[in-house]
Design a protein around this motif. Structure first.
Motif, PDB file in Angstrom:
ATOM      1  N   ARG A  64       0.829  -1.204   0.000  1.00 46.65           N
ATOM      2  CA  ARG A  64       0.000   0.000   0.000  1.00 46.65           C
ATOM      3  C   ARG A  64       0.864   1.254   0.000  1.00 46.65           C
ATOM      4  NH1 ARG A  64      -5.131   0.097   2.086  1.00 46.65           N
ATOM      5  NH2 ARG A  64      -5.087   2.246   1.318  1.00 46.65           N
ATOM      6  N   LYS A  65       1.974   1.226   0.741  1.00 47.42           N
ATOM      7  CA  LYS A  65       2.901   2.366   0.733  1.00 47.42           C
ATOM      8  C   LYS A  65       3.421   2.616  -0.683  1.00 47.42           C
ATOM      9  CE  LYS A  65       3.130   2.971   5.333  1.00 47.42           C
ATOM     10  NZ  LYS A  65       2.611   4.175   6.022  1.00 47.42           N
ATOM     11  N   TYR A  66       3.689   1.532  -1.395  1.00 46.09           N
ATOM     12  CA  TYR A  66       4.166   1.648  -2.773  1.00 46.09           C
ATOM     13  C   TYR A  66       3.145   2.371  -3.651  1.00 46.09           C
ATOM     14  CZ  TYR A  66       4.784   0.267  -7.627  1.00 46.09           C
ATOM     15  OH  TYR A  66       4.882   0.287  -8.993  1.00 46.09           O
ATOM     16  N   TYR A  67       1.897   1.874  -3.638  1.00 48.80           N
ATOM     17  CA  TYR A  67       0.874   2.460  -4.497  1.00 48.80           C
ATOM     18  C   TYR A  67       0.582   3.907  -4.121  1.00 48.80           C
ATOM     19  CZ  TYR A  67      -0.273  -2.059  -6.623  1.00 48.80           C
ATOM     20  OH  TYR A  67      -0.216  -3.232  -7.320  1.00 48.80           O
ATOM     21  N   ILE A  68       0.496   4.193  -2.829  1.00 47.76           N
ATOM     22  CA  ILE A  68       0.208   5.553  -2.390  1.00 47.76           C
ATOM     23  C   ILE A  68       1.302   6.500  -2.859  1.00 47.76           C
ATOM     24  CG2 ILE A  68       0.030   7.038  -0.341  1.00 47.76           C
ATOM     25  CD1 ILE A  68      -1.322   4.651   1.085  1.00 47.76           C
ATOM     26  N   THR A  69       2.558   6.099  -2.692  1.00 49.05           N
ATOM     27  CA  THR A  69       3.682   6.950  -3.092  1.00 49.05           C
ATOM     28  C   THR A  69       3.703   7.179  -4.596  1.00 49.05           C
ATOM     29  OG1 THR A  69       5.001   6.146  -1.235  1.00 49.05           O
ATOM     30  CG2 THR A  69       6.187   7.200  -3.038  1.00 49.05           C
ATOM     31  N   ARG A  70       3.632   6.091  -5.360  1.00 50.89           N
ATOM     32  CA  ARG A  70       3.688   6.213  -6.821  1.00 50.89           C
ATOM     33  C   ARG A  70       2.544   7.059  -7.361  1.00 50.89           C
ATOM     34  NH1 ARG A  70       2.014   1.154 -10.348  1.00 50.89           N
ATOM     35  NH2 ARG A  70      -0.012   2.025  -9.715  1.00 50.89           N
ATOM     36  N   ASN A  71       1.325   6.754  -6.914  1.00 48.55           N
ATOM     37  CA  ASN A  71       0.149   7.403  -7.486  1.00 48.55           C
ATOM     38  C   ASN A  71       0.017   8.859  -7.067  1.00 48.55           C
ATOM     39  OD1 ASN A  71      -0.360   4.931  -8.637  1.00 48.55           O
ATOM     40  ND2 ASN A  71      -2.003   4.371  -7.227  1.00 48.55           N
ATOM     41  N   ARG A  72       0.415   9.166  -5.821  1.00 49.45           N
ATOM     42  CA  ARG A  72       0.320  10.570  -5.410  1.00 49.45           C
ATOM     43  C   ARG A  72       1.329  11.410  -6.205  1.00 49.45           C
ATOM     44  NH1 ARG A  72       1.536  10.067   0.853  1.00 49.45           N
ATOM     45  NH2 ARG A  72       0.131  11.867   0.901  1.00 49.45           N
ATOM     46  N   LEU A  73       2.461  10.838  -6.575  1.00 51.31           N
ATOM     47  CA  LEU A  73       3.418  11.571  -7.405  1.00 51.31           C
ATOM     48  C   LEU A  73       2.847  11.832  -8.798  1.00 51.31           C
ATOM     49  CD1 LEU A  73       6.783   9.842  -6.413  1.00 51.31           C
ATOM     50  CD2 LEU A  73       5.979  12.107  -5.721  1.00 51.31           C
ATOM     51  N   VAL A  74       2.095  10.875  -9.326  1.00 46.30           N
ATOM     52  CA  VAL A  74       1.418  11.089 -10.610  1.00 46.30           C
ATOM     53  C   VAL A  74       0.419  12.238 -10.487  1.00 46.30           C
ATOM     54  CG1 VAL A  74      -0.102  10.076 -12.358  1.00 46.30           C
ATOM     55  CG2 VAL A  74       1.704   8.688 -11.315  1.00 46.30           C
ATOM     56  N   VAL A  75      -0.317  12.259  -9.379  1.00 46.23           N
ATOM     57  CA  VAL A  75      -1.276  13.345  -9.137  1.00 46.23           C
ATOM     58  C   VAL A  75      -0.549  14.679  -9.009  1.00 46.23           C
ATOM     59  CG1 VAL A  75      -2.951  14.261  -7.468  1.00 46.23           C
ATOM     60  CG2 VAL A  75      -3.033  11.851  -8.124  1.00 46.23           C
ATOM     61  N   TYR A  76       0.589  14.695  -8.317  1.00 46.82           N
ATOM     62  CA  TYR A  76       1.358  15.937  -8.174  1.00 46.82           C
ATOM     63  C   TYR A  76       1.749  16.488  -9.542  1.00 46.82           C
ATOM     64  CZ  TYR A  76       2.065  14.609  -3.235  1.00 46.82           C
ATOM     65  OH  TYR A  76       1.887  14.262  -1.921  1.00 46.82           O
ATOM     66  N   ARG A  77       2.269  15.619 -10.392  1.00 47.34           N
ATOM     67  CA  ARG A  77       2.706  16.051 -11.725  1.00 47.34           C
ATOM     68  C   ARG A  77       1.542  16.595 -12.541  1.00 47.34           C
ATOM     69  NH1 ARG A  77       5.333  11.407 -15.072  1.00 47.34           N
ATOM     70  NH2 ARG A  77       3.167  10.686 -14.978  1.00 47.34           N
TER      71      ARG A  77
END
Length: 299
Positions: free
Chosen positions: A231-244
């Motif tokens: 879950r930490k993996y998905y949260i980190t990866r996906n929130r970075l996509v949202v940031y961009r």
């Protein structure tokens, strides 16, 4: 004219209490989609006589398709079958009696409210959740009171939320490539970008279980999420996509969420177990973001 409501209930290795939740949801909605992301060894689905009830559509690929795919399936189904609202639910959410009627009868709801949901009580923390309330471009983390006014929020969680089907047509499918996590955050920001609003309705409250567990250190209280490494993996990866995608559109909200990322790292260091695995998951999430690698984690 009565409003037609279809509910989506997403399953993942559900417990036996899910039967009660299915029946409770059916009692309040016109139709129920049960989207089962569980992988069963014998290939059979969850133990419920869904084939006997024409108001239930059971969907299973006998593997985890992700929350984004489940939401997108329900979105398309709600449009094709002329429903007015799509209600999205996690398997651990308990709907109060008359929840649907109470939510849809709120006098302040308008057509511009594409997504709206209740305040909720976190069973794990024994407290009411706080929302990123929208004050212009500024998010204010706030706990709402039952007697308070409805508040516009940058994001609300998927479970218990109503999606106006007329707006779903314009907003498009959910991010199935996110697989899990931040699917709801991205969709809420997309709604704001399209001119719609996201609303929290304090008049109605539901119970829900988040990952948090309160830890007290002197006069201070911390709430580590205790999410698994994946879950930490998905949260980190996906929130970075949202940031961009949304930084230049909602810069203060993105900065606010980035501070939550830093705080989560701090809590992992101090309070959570499996520290090495979780820190590696953060790094994998960052790495896959830069590589443009989305979908299920490939290992």
């Amino acid at each position: 004219m009565s409003l037609k409501v279809v509910a989506l209930l997403v399953l993942y290795f559900p417990d036996r209490d899910i039967v009660r939740r299915v029946e409770n949801t059916l009692a309040q909605c016109d139709f129920l989609i049960v989207y089962d992301n569980t992988t069963y060894e014998n290939g059979s689905g969850f133990d419920y006589p869904y084939e006997e009830d024409q108001r239930i559509l059971y969907v299973s690929e006998n593997k985890n398709m992700g929350i984004g795919e489940a939401l997108s399936f329900a979105r398309r189904y709600s449009i094709v079958n002329d429903f007015d609202f799509l209600l999205t639910l996690d398997q651990d959410t308990d709907l109060p009696q008359n929840y649907v009627n109470n939510m849809l009868s709120l006098s302040y709801l308008k057509s511009e409210h594409a997504i709206f949901g209740p305040r909720f009580y976190d069973r794990n923390n024994n407290r009411y959740a706080k929302f990123p309330i929208k004050h212009g471009q500024l998010p204010i983390r706030k706990e709402l009171k039952s007697e308070g006014e409805p508040e516009e929020a940058f994001c609300i969680i998927t479970s218990g939320a109503f999606h106006r089907v007329s707006s779903l047509q314009e907003l498009g499918d959910f991010r199935s490539d996110f697989f899990i996590d931040y699917v709801d955050n991205e969709y809420c920001l997309r709604a704001w970008l399209k001119g719609y609003k996201v609303l929290v309705c304090p008049d109605v409250c539901i119970e829900h279980s988040l990952g948090n567990r309160t830890v007290t250190r002197g006069a201070l209280k911390f709430s580590p999420t205790n999410y698994s490494p994946i879950r930490k993996y998905y949260i980190t990866r996906n929130r970075l996509v949202v940031y961009r995608q949304y930084f230049f559109k909602f810069p203060v909200m993105i900065a606010y969420d980035f501070s939550a990322l830093i705080l989560d790292l701090f809590r992992v260091f101090l309070f959570e177990k499996e520290k090495k695995k979780k820190l590696k998951a953060y790094l994998n999430g960052i790495s896959d973001f830069f590589k443009g690698r989305l979908g299920p984690f490939q290992g």
